[in-house]
Scaffold this motif. Sequence first.
Motif, PDB file in Angstrom:
ATOM      1  N   LEU A  35       0.355   3.235   6.653  1.00  0.00           N
ATOM      2  CA  LEU A  35       0.303   3.805   5.504  1.00  0.00           C
ATOM      3  C   LEU A  35      -0.415   5.428   6.218  1.00  0.00           C
ATOM      4  N   PRO A  36       0.357   6.288   7.083  1.00  0.00           N
ATOM      5  CA  PRO A  36      -0.920   7.661   7.225  1.00  0.00           C
ATOM      6  C   PRO A  36      -1.148   8.964   6.293  1.00  0.00           C
ATOM      7  N   PRO A  37      -1.973   9.210   6.503  1.00  0.00           N
ATOM      8  CA  PRO A  37      -2.281   9.967   5.743  1.00  0.00           C
ATOM      9  C   PRO A  37      -1.207  11.163   5.231  1.00  0.00           C
ATOM     10  N   GLY A  38      -0.963  11.436   3.876  1.00  0.00           N
ATOM     11  CA  GLY A  38      -0.528  12.319   2.713  1.00  0.00           C
ATOM     12  C   GLY A  38       1.403  11.671   2.920  1.00  0.00           C
ATOM     13  N   GLU A  39       0.846   9.866   3.203  1.00  0.00           N
ATOM     14  CA  GLU A  39       2.526   9.132   2.474  1.00  0.00           C
ATOM     15  C   GLU A  39       2.334   8.952   1.356  1.00  0.00           C
ATOM     16  N   ARG A  40       3.766   8.964   0.442  1.00  0.00           N
ATOM     17  CA  ARG A  40       3.839   9.062  -0.582  1.00  0.00           C
ATOM     18  C   ARG A  40       3.978   7.548  -0.513  1.00  0.00           C
ATOM     19  N   LEU A  41       3.098   6.815  -1.893  1.00  0.00           N
ATOM     20  CA  LEU A  41       3.395   5.105  -1.639  1.00  0.00           C
ATOM     21  C   LEU A  41       4.112   5.289  -3.102  1.00  0.00           C
ATOM     22  N   VAL A  42       5.334   4.395  -2.578  1.00  0.00           N
ATOM     23  CA  VAL A  42       6.283   4.078  -4.111  1.00  0.00           C
ATOM     24  C   VAL A  42       6.212   3.040  -4.511  1.00  0.00           C
ATOM     25  N   GLU A  43       6.287   2.463  -6.042  1.00  0.00           N
ATOM     26  CA  GLU A  43       5.995   1.324  -6.429  1.00  0.00           C
ATOM     27  C   GLU A  43       6.262   0.503  -5.477  1.00  0.00           C
ATOM     28  N   ASP A  44       7.969   1.106  -6.325  1.00  0.00           N
ATOM     29  CA  ASP A  44       9.113  -0.297  -6.298  1.00  0.00           C
ATOM     30  C   ASP A  44       9.458  -1.166  -4.810  1.00  0.00           C
ATOM     31  N   ARG A  45       9.047   0.632  -3.369  1.00  0.00           N
ATOM     32  CA  ARG A  45       9.135  -0.102  -2.165  1.00  0.00           C
ATOM     33  C   ARG A  45       8.258  -1.276  -1.975  1.00  0.00           C
ATOM     34  N   LEU A  46       6.363  -0.510  -1.812  1.00  0.00           N
ATOM     35  CA  LEU A  46       5.889  -1.529  -1.909  1.00  0.00           C
ATOM     36  C   LEU A  46       5.887  -3.024  -2.830  1.00  0.00           C
ATOM     37  N   ALA A  47       6.480  -3.034  -3.871  1.00  0.00           N
ATOM     38  CA  ALA A  47       6.002  -4.770  -4.527  1.00  0.00           C
ATOM     39  C   ALA A  47       7.375  -4.630  -3.766  1.00  0.00           C
ATOM     40  N   GLN A  48       8.871  -4.730  -3.200  1.00  0.00           N
ATOM     41  CA  GLN A  48       9.255  -5.714  -2.646  1.00  0.00           C
ATOM     42  C   GLN A  48       8.907  -5.499  -0.841  1.00  0.00           C
ATOM     43  N   GLN A  49       8.153  -4.865  -0.394  1.00  0.00           N
ATOM     44  CA  GLN A  49       7.606  -5.075   0.903  1.00  0.00           C
ATOM     45  C   GLN A  49       6.786  -6.488   0.466  1.00  0.00           C
ATOM     46  N   LEU A  50       5.948  -6.717  -0.104  1.00  0.00           N
ATOM     47  CA  LEU A  50       4.561  -7.217  -0.208  1.00  0.00           C
ATOM     48  C   LEU A  50       5.060  -8.618  -1.278  1.00  0.00           C
ATOM     49  N   GLY A  51       5.952  -8.757  -2.136  1.00  0.00           N
ATOM     50  CA  GLY A  51       7.015  -9.405  -2.421  1.00  0.00           C
ATOM     51  C   GLY A  51       5.708 -10.141  -3.811  1.00  0.00           C
ATOM     52  N   VAL A  52       5.893  -8.877  -4.201  1.00  0.00           N
ATOM     53  CA  VAL A  52       4.926  -8.922  -5.396  1.00  0.00           C
ATOM     54  C   VAL A  52       5.116  -7.808  -6.847  1.00  0.00           C
ATOM     55  N   SER A  53       5.197  -8.213  -8.214  1.00  0.00           N
ATOM     56  CA  SER A  53       5.641  -7.348  -8.955  1.00  0.00           C
ATOM     57  C   SER A  53       5.102  -5.723  -9.088  1.00  0.00           C
ATOM     58  N   ARG A  54       5.548  -5.169  -9.217  1.00  0.00           N
ATOM     59  CA  ARG A  54       5.140  -3.578  -9.830  1.00  0.00           C
ATOM     60  C   ARG A  54       3.703  -3.597 -10.295  1.00  0.00           C
ATOM     61  N   ASN A  55       2.809  -4.720 -11.349  1.00  0.00           N
ATOM     62  CA  ASN A  55       1.835  -4.587 -11.697  1.00  0.00           C
ATOM     63  C   ASN A  55       0.767  -4.816 -11.193  1.00  0.00           C
ATOM     64  N   PRO A  56       0.688  -5.351 -10.186  1.00  0.00           N
ATOM     65  CA  PRO A  56      -0.309  -5.593  -8.903  1.00  0.00           C
ATOM     66  C   PRO A  56      -0.724  -4.528  -8.339  1.00  0.00           C
TER      67      PRO A  56
END
Length: 228
Positions: A35-56
């Motif tokens: 995740l390089p400097p300036g990268e926008r973090l999208v909650e839904d995408r990260l939740a899917q990739q890490l196998g968790v819900s959006r809340n954590p």
Amino acid sequence: MNRVTSNSVLVGDSHLPLRDVVAAELRRLILDGSLPPGERLVEDRLAQQLGVSRNPIREAMRVLEAEGFLDVVSRRGAFVAKLSVRQADDLFHVRLALEPLGARLAAAASAEEPNTELLARAWAILGLVNDSGPEQDRDTLATLHTELHSLIFEMSRNDYLIAIAIPMVKRGQWLLRQNSQLQTPSAWSEHHGLIAAIEAGDADLAEAAARHHVLSVRNSLRPRLEPA
């Protein structure tokens, strides 16, 4: 846009508190450049990739924002932070306070009873870098550099200092990965004298070597940083 690599951990499988586990994984991805400097973090995408819900994910992002790894912009979202000259200077002010102290305490502890295992690992890292040189990729070199400086604090045998300093070392890895020329021999040469002074139990020399090293790195990095 970069994507989190396929070997990312599915942190939803962990039994640890999810906020802390997710924060640790996102911190790792930032530090290793996934995740390089300036990268926008999208909650839904990260939740899917890490196998968790959006809340954590949301809670972990608040943790990383407080630590300075993320910038949250109203109505735009969260972005991986970019270190400015001022922020880098702040980091080096702390390094100048802690690293000479860590080296002094490590040498004093070594004078009483050397930690042969940690010293052997420190020399092994320097040997590995010396043997491989420019063939090592920047991520690997940054990781080895972080481990080496962490070992020095561990050799101090001061639990309070270790707890404070190791996060600082990891934050420094992020800065080094973005800006330092770790593939040049000069970036590692000062470490040999530092580890030798610690092994010899020479607290004054170890402290001076650590201070000189931090100042040298600061002077070499500052011109490469973006203006504040």
